[in-house]
Design a protein around this motif. Structure first.
Motif, PDB file in Angstrom:
ATOM      1  N   UNK A  64      -0.712   4.864  -5.698  1.00 52.25           N
ATOM      2  CA  UNK A  64      -1.800   4.870  -6.672  1.00 52.25           C
ATOM      3  C   UNK A  64      -1.214   4.578  -8.051  1.00 52.25           C
ATOM      4  N   UNK A  65      -1.589   3.442  -8.602  1.00 45.48           N
ATOM      5  CA  UNK A  65      -1.158   3.061  -9.932  1.00 45.48           C
ATOM      6  C   UNK A  65      -2.324   3.263 -10.909  1.00 45.48           C
ATOM      7  N   UNK A  66      -2.062   3.217 -12.197  1.00 44.25           N
ATOM      8  CA  UNK A  66      -3.168   3.386 -13.151  1.00 44.25           C
ATOM      9  C   UNK A  66      -4.235   2.308 -12.970  1.00 44.25           C
ATOM     10  N   UNK A  67      -5.388   2.690 -12.437  1.00 49.01           N
ATOM     11  CA  UNK A  67      -6.517   1.782 -12.331  1.00 49.01           C
ATOM     12  C   UNK A  67      -6.648   1.014 -11.031  1.00 49.01           C
ATOM     13  N   UNK A  68      -5.728   1.205 -10.065  1.00 51.54           N
ATOM     14  CA  UNK A  68      -5.852   0.490  -8.792  1.00 51.54           C
ATOM     15  C   UNK A  68      -4.967   1.156  -7.737  1.00 51.54           C
ATOM     16  N   UNK A  69      -5.212   0.802  -6.482  1.00 46.70           N
ATOM     17  CA  UNK A  69      -4.405   1.268  -5.356  1.00 46.70           C
ATOM     18  C   UNK A  69      -3.701   0.074  -4.729  1.00 46.70           C
ATOM     19  N   UNK A  70      -2.512   0.301  -4.196  1.00 50.04           N
ATOM     20  CA  UNK A  70      -1.777  -0.743  -3.491  1.00 50.04           C
ATOM     21  C   UNK A  70      -1.299  -0.176  -2.168  1.00 50.04           C
ATOM     22  N   UNK A  71      -1.371  -0.980  -1.107  1.00 53.21           N
ATOM     23  CA  UNK A  71      -1.010  -0.475   0.209  1.00 53.21           C
ATOM     24  C   UNK A  71      -0.439  -1.582   1.077  1.00 53.21           C
ATOM     25  N   UNK A 118       3.872  -9.902  -6.333  1.00 54.92           N
ATOM     26  CA  UNK A 118       5.252 -10.063  -6.786  1.00 54.92           C
ATOM     27  C   UNK A 118       5.602  -9.044  -7.874  1.00 54.92           C
ATOM     28  N   UNK A 119       4.583  -8.457  -8.501  1.00 55.76           N
ATOM     29  CA  UNK A 119       4.819  -7.499  -9.584  1.00 55.76           C
ATOM     30  C   UNK A 119       4.780  -6.052  -9.125  1.00 55.76           C
ATOM     31  N   UNK A 120       3.987  -5.732  -8.112  1.00 58.19           N
ATOM     32  CA  UNK A 120       3.737  -4.344  -7.729  1.00 58.19           C
ATOM     33  C   UNK A 120       4.898  -3.840  -6.868  1.00 58.19           C
ATOM     34  N   UNK A 121       5.560  -2.768  -7.283  1.00 59.54           N
ATOM     35  CA  UNK A 121       6.672  -2.234  -6.487  1.00 59.54           C
ATOM     36  C   UNK A 121       6.221  -1.884  -5.070  1.00 59.54           C
ATOM     37  N   UNK A 122       7.030  -2.243  -4.106  1.00 59.20           N
ATOM     38  CA  UNK A 122       6.686  -2.042  -2.700  1.00 59.20           C
ATOM     39  C   UNK A 122       6.048  -3.283  -2.124  1.00 59.20           C
ATOM     40  N   UNK A 123       4.980  -3.742  -2.736  1.00 56.82           N
ATOM     41  CA  UNK A 123       4.359  -4.979  -2.274  1.00 56.82           C
ATOM     42  C   UNK A 123       5.306  -6.147  -2.478  1.00 56.82           C
ATOM     43  N   UNK A 124       6.056  -6.101  -3.582  1.00 55.41           N
ATOM     44  CA  UNK A 124       6.987  -7.198  -3.849  1.00 55.41           C
ATOM     45  C   UNK A 124       8.047  -7.299  -2.757  1.00 55.41           C
ATOM     46  N   UNK A 125       8.502  -6.146  -2.265  1.00 53.88           N
ATOM     47  CA  UNK A 125       9.539  -6.175  -1.235  1.00 53.88           C
ATOM     48  C   UNK A 125       8.997  -6.737   0.085  1.00 53.88           C
ATOM     49  N   UNK A 126       7.804  -6.314   0.472  1.00 54.74           N
ATOM     50  CA  UNK A 126       7.240  -6.766   1.742  1.00 54.74           C
ATOM     51  C   UNK A 126       6.883  -8.254   1.723  1.00 54.74           C
ATOM     52  N   UNK A 127       6.456  -8.767   0.583  1.00 58.37           N
ATOM     53  CA  UNK A 127       5.976 -10.146   0.522  1.00 58.37           C
ATOM     54  C   UNK A 127       7.012 -11.123  -0.008  1.00 58.37           C
ATOM     55  N   UNK A 128       8.235 -10.662  -0.237  1.00 64.37           N
ATOM     56  CA  UNK A 128       9.288 -11.563  -0.704  1.00 64.37           C
ATOM     57  C   UNK A 128       9.427 -12.727   0.278  1.00 64.37           C
ATOM     58  N   UNK A 129       9.458 -13.963  -0.195  1.00 63.46           N
ATOM     59  CA  UNK A 129       9.520 -15.130   0.708  1.00 63.46           C
ATOM     60  C   UNK A 129      10.659 -15.068   1.709  1.00 63.46           C
ATOM     61  N   UNK A 130      11.770 -14.421   1.342  1.00 63.64           N
ATOM     62  CA  UNK A 130      12.885 -14.322   2.279  1.00 63.64           C
ATOM     63  C   UNK A 130      12.600 -13.339   3.414  1.00 63.64           C
ATOM     64  N   UNK A 131      11.617 -12.437   3.193  1.00 67.01           N
ATOM     65  CA  UNK A 131      11.328 -11.415   4.193  1.00 67.01           C
ATOM     66  C   UNK A 131      10.120 -11.765   5.047  1.00 67.01           C
TER      67      UNK A 131
END
Length: 442
Positions: free
Chosen positions: A202-209, A245-258
């Protein structure tokens, strides 16, 4: 008994197979013709079909009880058991499946097509046939499909036989979301997780999952206030990809190398919690021989992952109660749903109101009882609360059981403690990103 089912989603297909294995002759009607020859399946009209799903243990239990072959087929197709590791003297525990809804429906559909006594028909259900005060089948594209039992499994957007039930209750979730599926590249390690489902922040103003799905796929989601028109621009692929690409966690999962995207960016519709029983305004079954199941009875905010679970719980209850008197079984189901299903609607309605206030920047209101979301968050600070919170999260205990630990959670908040907010872009940062990458025309 000849049975007609409106709707070939998980509820309709599960009901068809379960009834056929009890000797019914079942016809399932749906506008969708199933997967195309190339394997694609747009499933138009079912918004949630391609969005992330959590398949809870209640779904697994229903499959194992009624059709273990379907459970085995899901595993063979790549669905994986989701496990909570052992902790604090508690053994490891299965809590469901990592499985896309599209895979669940494919496997159920294949099982229904192979099941003796089940026929799938493509068509539009116009109405319920009525004869001598009872359901007599369905009118499909102007033709009559006669049946002694009719099941309305037409889903959350269906309006079949609306005139035969008292008005239901509905509450706006206040949230909307956008998601995209990704597949891990060969040899790539999974990204970070913070719960058995995947990753929720939960970030300020939105959720990321990030939802872990079958066969090394994941679904990445960003949820916002439905009133936030600027963040609605995340439905544009350029904006969504820039955001993950900016949101921590989401950036790791969606990295083009991954990983690589395997679906379009998918906007979600306006979300509502709803509940509607079987009875008419006189308190009677509106039409004997007609039963409503699944989302036609209860829908809840999909971020809770309870939709298919509450649907199959209803179906199991009904098919077990059904004998020669469909009206009696419908009344029994209605009473059971009021006790065992409606509390999840009430819980989501209260939790969502609080979640909207939180995302809008408001503090917890200690002048009224804490809702379940606040109590669950407090359990992360004090694991001893998990004795009560854990069964609630797994849906083996109803929301009312949380009252036992509400005072302890309240004391935590009264002391000034608040759940930590992870580092990451704010809502305003994402809005600025949207403005830079796409013109919002919503």
């Amino acid at each position: 008994m000849e049975t007609a089912i409106a709707g070939a989603g998980p509820t309709g297909l599960f009901t068809a197979i379960a009834l056929a294995r009890r000797g019914h002759r079942v016809t399932v009607v749906d506008r969708d013709g199933g997967p195309a020859a190339d394997g694609s399946w747009p499933r138009r009209g079912v918004m949630q079909f391609h969005h992330p799903h959590g398949v809870r243990q209640q779904v697994v239990d229903a499959l194992e009880a009624e059709m273990p072959d379907v459970r085995d087929a899901l595993a063979a197709a790549g669905a994986e058991t989701s496990i909570v590791p052992a902790a604090n003297g508690r053994p490891a525990m299965a809590i469901g499946l990592r499985c896309r809804r599209s895979l669940l429906e494919r496997v159920l559909r294949e099982a229904a097509l192979a099941q003796d006594g089940v026929t799938l028909v493509r068509g539009h259900v116009d109405d319920v046939l009525r004869s001598r005060g009872r359901a007599a089948g369905l009118r499909v594209d102007g033709r009559e499909l006669r049946a002694g039992l009719v099941v309305n499994a037409s889903g959350r957007a269906g309006h079949l036989a609306d005139d035969l039930r008292a008005p239901g209750e509905s509450a706006d979730c206040g949230l909307a979301y956008v998601s995209r599926h990704y597949a891990l590249r060969p040899g790539a390690e999974p990204g970070p997780v913070n719960n058995p489902i995947g990753l929720m922040s939960r970030f300020p103003g939105y959720l990321a999952a990030v939802f872990l799905q079958d066969d090394r796929t994941v679904s990445v989601l960003i949820a916002r206030l439905s009133s936030d028109r600027e963040l609605a621009g995340l439905r544009a692929p350029a904006a969504f990809e820039a955001a993950v690409r900016l949101v921590p966690g989401l950036d790791a999962w969606t990295a083009p190398a991954r990983s690589e995207p395997i679906s379009p960016v998918l906007p979600g519709g306006h979300l509502h919690n709803s509940y509607r029983g079987q009875r008419d305004e006189r308190g009677r079954v509106g039409l004997p021989g007609l039963v409503h199941l699944g989302d036609t009875v209860c829908t809840t905010n999909p971020t809770g992952g309870r939709g298919i679970a509450t649907s199959l719980l209803q179906t199991r209850r009904f098919v077990r109660a059904l004998g020669t008197d469909a009206e009696a079984a419908t009344l029994e189901l209605d009473a059971w749903c009021a006790e065992r299903i409606r509390p999840w609607f009430d819980d989501h309605r209260a939790w969502d109101r609080d979640q909207v206030r939180q995302l809008a920047g408001e503090d917890v209101d200690l002048d009224r009882p804490l809702t379940s979301g606040h109590i669950v968050a407090a359990a992360e600070r004090d694991p001893s609360l998990m004795r009560v919170v854990g069964p609630y999260l797994s849906m083996t205990a109803l929301p009312a059981t949380l009252a036992e630990v509400e005072p302890a959670a309240r004391a935590m908040y009264a002391s000034g403690w608040r759940p930590p907010v992870p580092d990451g872009p704010s809502r305003d940062d994402l809005a600025a990103l949207v403005r830079r990458t796409v013109a919002v025309t919503v």
